[in-house]
Design an enzyme around this catalytic site. Structure first.
Site, mmCIF file in Angstrom:
data_model
loop_
_atom_site.group_PDB
_atom_site.id
_atom_site.type_symbol
_atom_site.label_atom_id
_atom_site.label_comp_id
_atom_site.label_asym_id
_atom_site.label_seq_id
_atom_site.Cartn_x
_atom_site.Cartn_y
_atom_site.Cartn_z
ATOM 1 N N SER A 50 44.969 39.549 47.882
ATOM 2 C CA SER A 50 45.064 38.470 48.863
ATOM 3 C C SER A 50 45.275 37.074 48.260
ATOM 4 C CB SER A 50 43.801 38.491 49.727
ATOM 5 O OG SER A 50 43.730 37.355 50.522
ATOM 6 N N ASP A 52 45.849 36.233 45.164
ATOM 7 C CA ASP A 52 46.992 36.228 44.245
ATOM 8 C C ASP A 52 48.270 35.960 45.032
ATOM 9 O OD1 ASP A 52 44.837 38.032 43.197
ATOM 10 O OD2 ASP A 52 46.128 38.096 41.439
ATOM 11 N N ASP A 194 34.859 37.927 39.627
ATOM 12 C CA ASP A 194 34.045 39.145 39.669
ATOM 13 C C ASP A 194 32.777 39.189 38.809
ATOM 14 O OD1 ASP A 194 36.440 39.493 40.958
ATOM 15 O OD2 ASP A 194 36.983 41.339 39.956
ATOM 16 N N TYR A 387 36.494 38.263 30.570
ATOM 17 C CA TYR A 387 36.918 38.094 31.959
ATOM 18 C C TYR A 387 36.427 36.763 32.543
ATOM 19 C CZ TYR A 387 38.356 40.774 36.177
ATOM 20 O OH TYR A 387 38.957 41.258 37.301
ATOM 21 N N GLU A 431 46.637 36.825 31.806
ATOM 22 C CA GLU A 431 45.720 36.682 32.946
ATOM 23 C C GLU A 431 44.677 35.609 32.613
ATOM 24 O OE1 GLU A 431 43.717 40.362 33.667
ATOM 25 O OE2 GLU A 431 42.914 39.750 35.610
HETATM 26 C C1 2M8 Z 1 40.479 40.665 39.560
HETATM 27 O O1 2M8 Z 1 39.753 41.480 40.479
HETATM 28 C C2 2M8 Z 1 40.011 42.873 40.693
HETATM 29 C C3 2M8 Z 1 39.151 43.330 41.855
HETATM 30 O O2 2M8 Z 1 39.513 42.639 43.007
HETATM 31 C C4 2M8 Z 1 39.730 43.734 39.482
HETATM 32 O O3 2M8 Z 1 39.217 43.265 38.467
HETATM 33 O O4 2M8 Z 1 40.032 44.929 39.553
HETATM 34 C C5 2M8 Z 1 40.005 39.211 39.800
HETATM 35 O O5 2M8 Z 1 40.421 38.370 38.761
HETATM 36 C C6 2M8 Z 1 40.538 38.711 41.133
HETATM 37 O O6 2M8 Z 1 40.245 37.355 41.299
HETATM 38 C C7 2M8 Z 1 42.047 38.924 41.255
HETATM 39 O O7 2M8 Z 1 42.452 38.595 42.557
HETATM 40 C C8 2M8 Z 1 42.449 40.367 40.933
HETATM 41 C C9 2M8 Z 1 43.965 40.562 40.845
HETATM 42 O O8 2M8 Z 1 44.533 39.606 39.972
HETATM 43 O O9 2M8 Z 1 41.873 40.781 39.688
#
Ligand code: 2M8
Length: 469
Positions: A50, A52, A194, A387, A431
């Site tokens: 969402s 993103d 997260d 992270y 990232e």
């Molecule tokens: C990360 O989150 C996802 C779960 O939603 C994951 O780690 O699997 C976070 O950085 C989140 O903010 C981001 O929207 C997503 C996709 O980039 O990755």
């Protein structure tokens, strides 16, 4: 490898680097494009996320305003009846065993009477509401093109406005039954940050029951497991999902029984900024006065809520644990929430800027670039590679840059933009980055990293960094 890249970069002019970056960013977005929406990253995140998508739409707006509008349109096609915009829309064509928990795990959400038609399946969480900001920026970008583009973007705003209003209404009601102005989240994934130490206190109180075994596909896509959340954190994430599923994804049931219930200041601040954008959209689409008044109330309530979370000792805002009935202490970038909400008094703004530039954050003497680590190196929970526990994130730098410009702090905004671009020139479209060495971490070719680069470089033409904004 980083040193080699830096040597190469130093021998080229800024303009050459900028032009290359724009071309690379556009090519990443093209490669991650599935037609109507963009994968958050090529292999680690093969679905539509969402927030993103909202950031991606801001980047795409510089390349093709119609495609940018389509990004949001596709996401909002999966809006729940409550107004919730799901945090993930699962890609039916994603390779098997690429992401966990995937569509099969969340399929149950489709049985909720509030869920949209499936497939594609969605998760039943949500993420920070950057969408209205993105929709407005698409319309502004179209205005710089021609009459036809402006007309198409205005008609897009007419189409998306009621959906955005329903989304913000959902957050102001289901997610804030106390009318505190602060959004409640029931899973760390909803915060977008997260494994941030922000959540350590609240997560520690979550007692994990009998756990099933589950795969960690995410670890296949990074060089080192330390870059991703630890297994103790994942156990809790999946346990919380299990409880949410057990509650039938019902908001009321979750609110009553869930062990993780937190007021998230960053989410709430983004909602304030998004409500300001929604007001501008309401103006363009000539929305009824009652709706505009409602949005004004939501924005004002949000600012008041954030004010109550201000902590004099930390010089920042703190999240609030509703279950334990206490603030969650910790020094993370989320504490700059009032900066993102905007409209702060000169004293509050000075306090925030002082903290941002201090050795606790961007002024730490050992940083590779003067950019705020996601968690302060002075926080107990800091980890430079893990992270959201320490690395610097381009998307956070973008949020701060955007907020500083809104606040008229163009000099500081420009310094952040310059450092953030230097980081990407040297390490690529990662990232996130190790804050002391500059090592790129997590996924490469991350879509929102590419999107923010486009916005940084194309918002005001290819300017040399350091020149007045
Ligand atoms: C990360 O989150 C996802 C779960 O939603 C994951 O780690 O699997 C976070 O950085 C989140 O903010 C981001 O929207 C997503 C996709 O980039 O990755």
């Amino acid at each position: 490898m980083v040193a080699q890249a830096e040597r190469r970069v130093r021998t080229r002019s800024w303009r050459q680097n900028a032009e290359d970056l724009v071309a690379q960013a556009a090519s990443i977005l093209r490669r991650n494009d599935t037609g109507d929406w963009t994968r958050a990253a090529p292999s680690l995140y093969p679905h539509q996320w969402s927030w993103d998508s909202a950031v991606i739409a801001i980047g795409l707006a510089h390349l093709d305003t119609c495609r940018a509008a389509q990004e949001l349109r596709t996401l909002f096609a999966h809006q729940w009846k409550t107004g919730k915009v799901p945090h993930i829309v699962f890609n039916p064509k994603a390779p098997p065993h690429s992401y966990y928990p995937g569509a099969e795990h969340w399929a149950c959400a489709a049985s909720s009477p509030d869920a949209p038609p499936a497939p594609p399946y969605t998760s039943c969480l949500c993420q920070p509401p950057v969408h209205a900001i993105a929709a407005l920026r698409i319309w502004e970008a179209a205005g710089r093109e021609d009459e036809k583009a402006r007309a198409a973007a205005t008609s897009f705003l007419r189409e998306i406005y009621p959906k955005l209003l329903a989304w913000h209404r959902y957050l102001a009601t289901f997610r804030d039954p106390e009318q505190s102005g602060l959004v409640t989240i029931y899973h760390p994934w909803a915060s977008g940050t997260d494994n941030s130490p922000r959540w350590d206190g609240a997560l520690a109180a979550v007692e994990v029951g009998e756990m099933f075994t589950y795969p960690r596909y995410d670890l296949q896509h990074v060089d080192d497991p330390s870059e991703r959340p630890a297994s103790a954190e994942y156990d809790r994430y999946l346990w919380l999902v299990k409880l949410i599923k057990r509650a039938g994804c019902d908001e009321g049931a979750i609110y009553r029984s869930h062990p993780f219930l937190v007021k998230d200041v960053l989410f709430s601040a983004i909602l304030v900024a998004a409500n300001e954008a929604l007001l501008e959209i309401a103006e363009v689409v000539e929305a009824p006065d009652e709706e505009r008044e409602l949005v004004v109330v939501w924005a004002g309530r949000g600012r008041q809520g954030l004010e109550k979370c201000w902590d004099e000792k930390h010089n920042m805002c703190l999240d609030y644990d509703l279950r334990a009935d206490r603030p969650l202490r910790g020094r993370t970038v989320a504490g700059f929430a009032p900066l993102i909400a905007g409209g702060q008094s000169p004293q509050r703004l000075a306090a925030l800027l002082g903290e941002l530039g201090s050795p606790t954050f961007a002024g730490h003497p050992e940083l590779r670039w003067p950019l705020p680590p996601s968690t302060s190196p002075q926080d107990r929970g800091f980890h430079p590679r893990s992270y959201w526990r320490g690395p610097t994130w381009p998307v956070v730098n973008w949020l701060l840059w955007w907020s500083l410009r809104q606040a008229g702090e163009t000099g500081l905004a420009e310094r952040i933009r310059r450092a953030a671009l230097d980081q990407i020139i040297s390490g690529g479209f990662a990232e996130y980055f190790e804050p002391f060495t500059g090592e790129p971490l997590g996924s490469n070719s991350q879509s929102w990293t590419a999107a923010v680069v486009l916005d940084w470089l194309l918002s005001d033409s290819l300017r040399e960094p350091g020149m007045a904004a």
